[in-house]
Design an enzyme around this catalytic site. Structure first.
Site, short mmCIF file in Angstrom:
data_model
loop_
_atom_site.label_atom_id
_atom_site.label_comp_id
_atom_site.label_asym_id
_atom_site.label_seq_id
_atom_site.Cartn_x
_atom_site.Cartn_y
_atom_site.Cartn_z
N ARG A 80 3.57 4.13 -6.34
CA ARG A 80 4.40 4.14 -7.55
C ARG A 80 3.72 4.94 -8.66
O ARG A 80 4.38 5.62 -9.44
CB ARG A 80 4.67 2.70 -8.02
CG ARG A 80 5.78 2.02 -7.21
CD ARG A 80 5.96 0.57 -7.61
NE ARG A 80 4.88 -0.26 -7.14
CZ ARG A 80 4.18 -1.12 -7.88
NH1 ARG A 80 4.47 -1.28 -9.15
NH2 ARG A 80 3.22 -1.85 -7.35
N HIS A 100 1.94 -9.22 -5.65
CA HIS A 100 1.96 -7.75 -5.75
C HIS A 100 3.37 -7.28 -5.39
O HIS A 100 3.93 -7.70 -4.38
CB HIS A 100 0.94 -7.19 -4.76
CG HIS A 100 0.68 -5.72 -4.90
ND1 HIS A 100 1.64 -4.77 -4.61
CD2 HIS A 100 -0.42 -5.04 -5.27
CE1 HIS A 100 1.12 -3.57 -4.81
NE2 HIS A 100 -0.13 -3.70 -5.21
O1 MEZ Z 1 -6.24 -3.86 -7.75
C1 MEZ Z 1 -5.39 -3.93 -6.88
O2 MEZ Z 1 -4.84 -4.99 -6.60
C2 MEZ Z 1 -4.96 -2.70 -6.17
C3 MEZ Z 1 -5.70 -1.48 -6.52
C4 MEZ Z 1 -3.93 -2.75 -5.33
C5 MEZ Z 1 -3.13 -1.60 -4.87
O3 MEZ Z 1 -1.93 -1.63 -5.09
O4 MEZ Z 1 -3.66 -0.67 -4.28
#
Ligand code: MEZ
Length: 526
Positions: A333, A313
């Protein structure tokens, strides 16, 4: 330059950046960028799996070792069951609870076993929302196409079709159970846009969507009086002579005793793998996310797929150190937050897919445009104060109360100052191969949620995991329970384990790790 001076640069460049549009990369540019910087393409991090159904396929070293690991269960374990049920659900997160509830609704005798407490899972930590095509100008087809594009066209079309089509009925079910999704001023469901999506499609509960879902699911499991075993980790599956799954061996974490559960069907919903800290990455995952389901399924003979691809992420916290790897939701974002390098520049369209955004952050840091903390961690800025500047004071507090609090605990105000972020290990894109009812290649072994693979291709879109676990929790729970109505309990043996051990013996004998590992081994690493 001092951290403070670099932070000031974010404030100084804000107005100029606000006037700027950063175009998305072309398909060729995306491809080149990902291949050069995304951790999935670091060859030295990978090796072939030595034995089992996926022998010869490449995966990260941490997972390969786990799949080849040694079961803690002795070959001569007394297999007299202490519990006998129709459906055994392993895992107490969103997928496990959904599966248990739907199996129970079919009249099955259900046991839900989980290695921590009910609800301790990645689901509870999901922040930014759940993608469901409910908006009037949206459609499951559009959702299908976005997800396929985000997954580099490697998604299993059958699973994806089911997920997007069943989304709206899942939203209805959750609303009926009492989930408090955000609404607009007219009382309609409010939808937000996530990275890689062509339409606003995220149903949210502020920035604690997963927590709200788990609140309701947990209550429902308790209200329905579904039998529950907490602090009971699954350490082996059981099979009959034909290789069909017939139950599991659990370990009571208080006294370390093994418990045998006879079950006509088993649903694995043990979640992800972040706590393996692949390639040394920090993780957004919960403490128990050690890939248990993958090794259990692999040993009994289920095929895994796309286990060479993981999601990093883009915005994991870098500072303060206590938050290292913690999720800073993509929602920031989505609401317009800029990513800014040490020179005060934007360098990527913030709403591109996660693999592209993460790769570009890694590029900035590797090419000397990252910001280094006093303890040596690198990152770039996420301009959080911009949200209040653009949308008015109090916006962050109103839409991201959990995030504001997460930082406030350490004396940081994200409405005043930007935060430092770097990609964090977030999700396992692949997993156990399943069919549309969640059944693996092993008869009567079902898999739901992050432990399963194929749906998301090589890159999952924001908000698709919460929908995935609800849809396939439901399908696996329903099918696993329906089947038990006409089925006798199979014999309980460890034959598959004997076969696995024999094969391991041909490849060098005892593996160096116990698998499933259950908890991260931080002590040994240091
Ligand atoms: O689905 C995800 O991983 C999610 C919603 C993460 C986030 O950035 O909040």
């Amino acid at each position: 330059m001092e951290l403070k001076a670099l932070q000031d640069l974010v404030h100084k460049t804000r107005d100029a950046r606000r006037a700027q549009t950063v175009p998305k990369y072309s398909p060729n540019e995306r491809d080149t960028l990902i291949k050069k910087y995304h951790p999935d393409f670091r060859e030295s991090a990978y090796r072939p799996i030595k034995f089992g159904l996926n022998a010869g396929e490449m995966t990260v070293r941490e997972l390969a070792a786990l799949l080849e690991g040694e079961s803690p269960v002795p070959a001569d374990l007394d297999l007299t069951p202490s519990h006998a049920v129709d459906v055994l659900v392993i895992g107490g997160g969103g997928a496990g609870c959904a599966a248990a509830l739907h199996a129970h609704a079919q009249g099955a005798k259900v046991l839900l076993a989980t290695k921590l407490r009910l609800g301790d899972s990645n689901t509870v930590m999901a922040q930014g929302g759940m993608q469901i095509a409910v908006a009037p100008d949206d459609s499951p087809i559009q959702h299908f196409l976005d997800t396929l594009k985000g997954g580099h066209m490697k998604n299993d079309h059958r699973l994806l079709k089911v997920m997007v089509e069943e989304g709206p009925s899942i939203a209805k079910w959750l609303l009926g159970l009492g989930v408090l999704f955000d609404r607009d001023a007219d009382g309609n469901l409010h939808v937000k846009k996530g990275g890689g999506s062509s339409k606003p499609r995220l149903l949210t509960c502020s920035d604690y969507t997963g927590l709200e879902l788990m609140r309701v699911l947990k209550d429902e499991v308790l209200n329905k009086k579904i039998q529950l075993l907490e602090f009971s980790a699954a350490v082996e599956l059981l099979s009959d002579a034909a290789g069909t799954c017939t139950g599991a061996v659990l370990q009571d974490l208080d006294n370390k005793r093994f418990m045998v559960v006879a079950a006509k069907t088993v649903i694995l919903a043990t979640g992800g793998i972040g706590r393996l800290h692949i390639q040394g990455f920090p993780t957004s995952n919960h403490y128990g996310a050690t890939g248990d389901g993958l090794s259990l399924a692999y040993r009994i003979g289920a095929r895994l797929l796309q286990i060479d691809t993981f999601q990093y992420h883009p915005t994991g916290a870098v500072y303060p150190e206590q938050l290292l790897g913690a999720l800073v939701t993509e929602g920031i974002r989505s609401e317009g937050g800029h990513l800014v390098n040490a020179k005060g520049e934007r360098f990527v369209n913030e709403l591109d897919t996660r693999d592209v955004v993460s790769s570009s952050i890694i590029r900035e840091c590797e090419e000397g445009r990252g910001v280094r903390t006093v303890t040596g961690h690198l990152g770039v800025w996420l301009d959080t104060p911009l949200l209040d500047v653009e949308q008015g004071p109090g916006t962050l507090e109103k839409h991201f109360p959990a995030m504001v609090r997460q930082y406030k605990r350490y004396g940081l105000d994200i409405a005043t100052d930007p935060v430092l972020i770097y990609p964090t290990l977030h999700y396992q894109n692949g997993g156990v191969q399943i069919d549309v009812n969640g059944e693996s290649g092993v008869r009567n072994l079902f898999v739901a949620g992050e432990t399963s693979g194929g749906l998301h291709g090589r890159n999952r879109l924001m908000g698709n995991s919460l929908l995935d676990l609800m849809v396939f929790g439901k399908r696996s729970g329903t099918e696993a329970a329906t089947r038990t109505k006409t089925m006798p309990q199979g014999r309980l043996t460890l034959d598959h384990l004997a076969r696995f051990r024999a094969e391991a013996g041909k490849h060098g004998g005892r593996a160096p790790v116990t698998s499933p590992m259950l908890f991260p081994d931080y002590v040994r690493k240091e």
